[in-house]
Design a protein around this motif. Structure first.
Motif, PDB file in Angstrom:
ATOM      1  N   ASP A  76     -16.142  74.207  67.967  1.00  0.00           N
ATOM      2  CA  ASP A  76     -15.610  75.687  67.807  1.00  0.00           C
ATOM      3  C   ASP A  76     -14.301  75.572  67.323  1.00  0.00           C
ATOM      4  O   ASP A  76     -13.383  74.578  67.396  1.00  0.00           O
ATOM      5  N   ARG A  77     -13.593  76.901  67.195  1.00  0.00           N
ATOM      6  CA  ARG A  77     -12.286  76.801  66.675  1.00  0.00           C
ATOM      7  C   ARG A  77     -11.256  76.637  67.674  1.00  0.00           C
ATOM      8  O   ARG A  77     -10.152  76.309  67.458  1.00  0.00           O
ATOM      9  N   PHE A  78     -11.716  76.394  69.078  1.00  0.00           N
ATOM     10  CA  PHE A  78     -10.817  75.902  70.194  1.00  0.00           C
ATOM     11  C   PHE A  78     -11.114  74.406  70.343  1.00  0.00           C
ATOM     12  O   PHE A  78     -10.355  73.925  71.238  1.00  0.00           O
ATOM     13  N   GLY A  79     -11.791  73.660  69.695  1.00  0.00           N
ATOM     14  CA  GLY A  79     -11.970  72.347  69.794  1.00  0.00           C
ATOM     15  C   GLY A  79     -12.951  71.979  70.685  1.00  0.00           C
ATOM     16  O   GLY A  79     -12.967  70.833  71.036  1.00  0.00           O
ATOM     17  N   ILE A  80     -13.747  72.902  71.217  1.00  0.00           N
ATOM     18  CA  ILE A  80     -14.776  72.531  72.232  1.00  0.00           C
ATOM     19  C   ILE A  80     -15.922  72.022  71.455  1.00  0.00           C
ATOM     20  O   ILE A  80     -16.487  72.901  70.542  1.00  0.00           O
ATOM     21  N   ARG A  81     -16.507  71.050  71.787  1.00  0.00           N
ATOM     22  CA  ARG A  81     -17.887  70.635  70.892  1.00  0.00           C
ATOM     23  C   ARG A  81     -18.885  71.288  71.426  1.00  0.00           C
ATOM     24  O   ARG A  81     -19.257  71.521  72.550  1.00  0.00           O
ATOM     25  N   ARG A  82     -19.658  71.956  70.706  1.00  0.00           N
ATOM     26  CA  ARG A  82     -20.822  72.819  70.976  1.00  0.00           C
ATOM     27  C   ARG A  82     -22.216  72.131  70.557  1.00  0.00           C
ATOM     28  O   ARG A  82     -23.142  72.675  70.970  1.00  0.00           O
ATOM     29  N   TYR A  83     -22.125  71.101  69.540  1.00  0.00           N
ATOM     30  CA  TYR A  83     -23.422  70.542  69.389  1.00  0.00           C
ATOM     31  C   TYR A  83     -23.078  68.937  68.985  1.00  0.00           C
ATOM     32  O   TYR A  83     -22.087  68.428  68.417  1.00  0.00           O
ATOM     33  N   TYR A  84     -24.023  68.158  69.578  1.00  0.00           N
ATOM     34  CA  TYR A  84     -24.033  66.614  69.387  1.00  0.00           C
ATOM     35  C   TYR A  84     -25.568  66.307  69.085  1.00  0.00           C
ATOM     36  O   TYR A  84     -26.390  66.315  70.138  1.00  0.00           O
ATOM     37  N   SER A  85     -25.975  65.894  68.029  1.00  0.00           N
ATOM     38  CA  SER A  85     -27.229  65.560  67.585  1.00  0.00           C
ATOM     39  C   SER A  85     -27.690  64.363  68.420  1.00  0.00           C
ATOM     40  O   SER A  85     -29.019  64.308  68.630  1.00  0.00           O
ATOM     41  N   HIS A  86     -26.964  63.318  68.486  1.00  0.00           N
ATOM     42  CA  HIS A  86     -27.073  62.217  69.407  1.00  0.00           C
ATOM     43  C   HIS A  86     -26.155  61.742  70.433  1.00  0.00           C
ATOM     44  O   HIS A  86     -25.231  61.065  70.146  1.00  0.00           O
ATOM     45  N   PRO A  87     -26.424  62.317  71.484  1.00  0.00           N
ATOM     46  CA  PRO A  87     -25.329  62.265  72.540  1.00  0.00           C
ATOM     47  C   PRO A  87     -24.957  60.786  73.008  1.00  0.00           C
ATOM     48  O   PRO A  87     -23.943  60.452  73.598  1.00  0.00           O
ATOM     49  N   HIS A  88     -25.719  59.788  72.650  1.00  0.00           N
ATOM     50  CA  HIS A  88     -25.306  58.607  72.896  1.00  0.00           C
ATOM     51  C   HIS A  88     -24.536  57.845  72.087  1.00  0.00           C
ATOM     52  O   HIS A  88     -24.390  56.600  72.447  1.00  0.00           O
ATOM     53  N   ARG A  89     -24.404  58.199  70.993  1.00  0.00           N
ATOM     54  CA  ARG A  89     -23.577  57.781  70.162  1.00  0.00           C
ATOM     55  C   ARG A  89     -21.977  57.653  70.417  1.00  0.00           C
ATOM     56  O   ARG A  89     -21.689  58.634  71.264  1.00  0.00           O
ATOM     57  N   VAL A  90     -21.305  56.722  69.872  1.00  0.00           N
ATOM     58  CA  VAL A  90     -19.924  56.649  70.304  1.00  0.00           C
ATOM     59  C   VAL A  90     -18.876  57.013  69.359  1.00  0.00           C
ATOM     60  O   VAL A  90     -17.905  56.271  69.055  1.00  0.00           O
ATOM     61  N   LEU A  91     -19.170  57.998  68.478  1.00  0.00           N
ATOM     62  CA  LEU A  91     -18.241  58.661  67.733  1.00  0.00           C
ATOM     63  C   LEU A  91     -17.150  59.235  68.211  1.00  0.00           C
ATOM     64  O   LEU A  91     -17.199  59.915  69.307  1.00  0.00           O
ATOM     65  N   PRO A  92     -16.013  59.351  67.670  1.00  0.00           N
ATOM     66  CA  PRO A  92     -14.709  60.100  68.433  1.00  0.00           C
ATOM     67  C   PRO A  92     -14.859  61.470  68.622  1.00  0.00           C
ATOM     68  O   PRO A  92     -15.779  61.863  67.884  1.00  0.00           O
ATOM     69  N   ASP A  93     -14.119  61.841  69.249  1.00  0.00           N
ATOM     70  CA  ASP A  93     -14.618  63.600  69.793  1.00  0.00           C
ATOM     71  C   ASP A  93     -13.625  64.279  69.018  1.00  0.00           C
ATOM     72  O   ASP A  93     -13.107  65.233  69.647  1.00  0.00           O
ATOM     73  N   ARG A  94     -13.058  63.949  67.820  1.00  0.00           N
ATOM     74  CA  ARG A  94     -12.359  64.890  67.134  1.00  0.00           C
ATOM     75  C   ARG A  94     -12.663  64.525  65.642  1.00  0.00           C
ATOM     76  O   ARG A  94     -13.028  63.187  65.435  1.00  0.00           O
ATOM     77  N   ALA A  95     -12.336  65.332  64.913  1.00  0.00           N
ATOM     78  CA  ALA A  95     -12.804  65.269  63.426  1.00  0.00           C
ATOM     79  C   ALA A  95     -11.576  65.136  62.563  1.00  0.00           C
ATOM     80  O   ALA A  95     -10.479  65.763  62.603  1.00  0.00           O
ATOM     81  N   GLN A  96     -11.648  64.201  61.564  1.00  0.00           N
ATOM     82  CA  GLN A  96     -10.691  63.833  60.355  1.00  0.00           C
ATOM     83  C   GLN A  96     -11.287  64.662  59.199  1.00  0.00           C
ATOM     84  O   GLN A  96     -12.209  64.060  58.680  1.00  0.00           O
ATOM     85  N   LEU A  97     -10.667  65.807  58.715  1.00  0.00           N
ATOM     86  CA  LEU A  97     -11.385  66.405  57.452  1.00  0.00           C
ATOM     87  C   LEU A  97     -11.447  65.606  56.294  1.00  0.00           C
ATOM     88  O   LEU A  97     -10.797  64.602  55.892  1.00  0.00           O
ATOM     89  N   GLY A  98     -12.760  65.742  55.774  1.00  0.00           N
ATOM     90  CA  GLY A  98     -13.046  64.949  54.313  1.00  0.00           C
ATOM     91  C   GLY A  98     -13.934  63.800  54.765  1.00  0.00           C
ATOM     92  O   GLY A  98     -14.410  63.612  55.740  1.00  0.00           O
ATOM     93  N   PHE A  99     -13.826  62.792  53.912  1.00  0.00           N
ATOM     94  CA  PHE A  99     -14.694  61.657  54.070  1.00  0.00           C
ATOM     95  C   PHE A  99     -13.507  60.548  55.055  1.00  0.00           C
ATOM     96  O   PHE A  99     -12.435  60.491  54.456  1.00  0.00           O
TER      97      PHE A  99
END
Length: 440
Positions: A76-99
């Motif tokens: 969400d706009r506050f940076g709280i993760r509201r959805y994760y399709s594969h919780p066991h994955r080890v992707l970082p908990d923040r996004a870098q816009l674009g590719f």
């Protein structure tokens, strides 16, 4: 042994293999890049499709769906993760816009992140999955080239063999000829590329035919020319056998010796002519002044016995030409002997040498009857004697002179001498002469 077929096949195979490898490599790289671009487009479209959905709470859990290789995260706009399709994955908990390509403990991931006013959507895919799919797509693109290469090589082998068939037919035609068949090879069915070779071969056949005709004529003329003196020798032997007195025997022996000398002279002239026409000449600097002096010294006793004034008019310095000393000695000797034979007793024979601009001219002049202008072309023919030539000649002297002069690049002129008889001028090419050196 050089094989055109082998060389062409090796060249075609090498060029085809290199071209196929380069084409396949470029096609593979392009197909892989296009597949990766397509996968990036899928990530982007999937993220855009999810952007219309409410905040990810009501999105389905996809972790157990077979064949679904994407991982979706929504903040969400506050940076709280509201959805994760594969919780066991080890992707970082923040996004870098674009590719972006993100390294993780499970390998690299290709990630696309999209920002909306109330949420951030991230769609990720394992790089290994993308590489496997891109490799499969690229191999499907390259596979036809791998099938075409053997067919191309087989077609090249057939085309090369068919293209070389005219050469095989030409070789068969030449091989089946008998030694007497010296007619030119027809060019009507000869390939354009083989025409220079066939033209050179036809030129060689023409020269061989000319040489054989000249040899046959020479043999026939020699046989005819030798028949008369040999018959005379036989008659002289019979005369010697029937001689009743010493005087008759001495006269018969004298005639026999003279006949033997005539036969030997003809044979020597024949051998000299054969050497002059056939053997390659040597190329050495030759001082004609010295050579002519030696020749005149050899003929001086004969000239003195007949009261003929035999002289040499030459420059004090060397007069040099390029050629074979033995052949040039034969040329000068035959000219002097011919002049002495036709000069009357008490007459005159002059040998003159001159040099003008590097060109040497040799002239032999006498006080004999000369040669009629109508006969001057024929006197160079073998065994030809002018009507007033008299006895003792073989008819080969001037033929030898012409053969030697031709092989030395010299030109012969016949004319009226200032002494009243015949003048023979031999003009040699300038020294040194590149044309003569190339003719070696």
């Amino acid at each position: 042994m050089i094989s055109l077929r082998r060389q062409l096949l090796v060249t075609v195979i090498a060029v085809s293999a290199i071209a196929t490898t380069l084409s396949g490599t470029l096609a593979f790289i392009r197909a892989r890049d296009e597949a990766n671009a397509l996968f990036d487009y899928q990530l982007q479209q999937l993220a855009l499709a999810l952007s219309d959905r409410p905040l990810g709470g009501n999105l389905p859990r996809l972790g157990g769906v077979a064949g679904f290789d994407f991982v979706i995260q929504v903040w969400d706009r506050f940076g709280i993760r509201r959805y994760y399709s594969h919780p066991h994955r080890v992707l970082p908990d923040r996004a870098q816009l674009g590719f972006a390509t993100v390294p993780t403990s499970e390998g690299n991931w290709r990630v696309f992140s999209l920002a909306r006013p109330d949420q951030v959507i991230q769609v990720a895919q394992p790089v290994r999955v993308r590489q496997r799919l891109a490799l499969a797509a690229a191999l499907r693109t390259v596979a036809p080239l791998l099938w075409v290469l053997p067919l191309l090589l087989l077609a090249s082998w057939w085309v090369i063999g068919r293209g070389l068939k005219p050469l095989a037919r030409l070789a068969t035609e030449v091989g089946e000829r008998n030694p007497e068949a010296l007619t030119p090879i027809p060019l009507s069915h000869t390939p354009e590329e083989a025409r220079p070779l066939v033209g050179a071969l036809n030129s060689l056949l023409d020269r061989l035919a000319t040489a054989l005709d000249r040899q046959r004529a020479f043999t026939a003329d020699a046989a005819h020319e030798l028949r008369t003196p040999l018959t005379a020798l036989k008659l002289q032997l019979q005369w010697l056998e029937r001689a009743d007195s010493d005087a008759e025997r001495r006269a018969a022996l004298a005639e026999l010796a003279a006949g033997h000398a005539r036969v030997m002279h003809v044979l020597e002239q024949l051998l000299t002519l054969a050497r002059s026409e056939g053997a390659p000449i040597a190329h050495h600097p030759v001082d004609l002044v010295r050579l002519a002096g030696d020749v005149l010294a050899t003929h001086a006793p004969l000239a003195e016995s007949r009261g003929i004034d035999l002289g040499l008019d030459a420059p004090a310095s060397m007069t040099t030409v390029v050629g074979d000393p033995a052949a040039l000695r034969s040329l000068v000797g035959n000219l002097v002997a011919n002049a002495l034979r036709h000069a009357p007793d008490g007459g005159q024979v002059d040998v003159r040498l001159a040099e003008n601009g590097g060109q040497v001219t040799l002239e032999v002049a006498d006080t004999g009857p000369g040669i009629a202008e109508a006969e001057r072309e024929r006197v160079f023919d073998r065994f030809y004697r002018a009507a007033d030539a008299g006895e003792g000649g073989s008819g080969l002297g001037l033929a030898i002179v012409q053969a030697v002069a031709t092989r030395h690049g010299a030109v012969i002129d016949l004319g009226q001498a200032d002494l009243g008889g015949l003048s023979v001028r031999v003009r040699f090419p300038p020294y040194p002469t590149p044309a003569l050196v190339q003719g070696d």
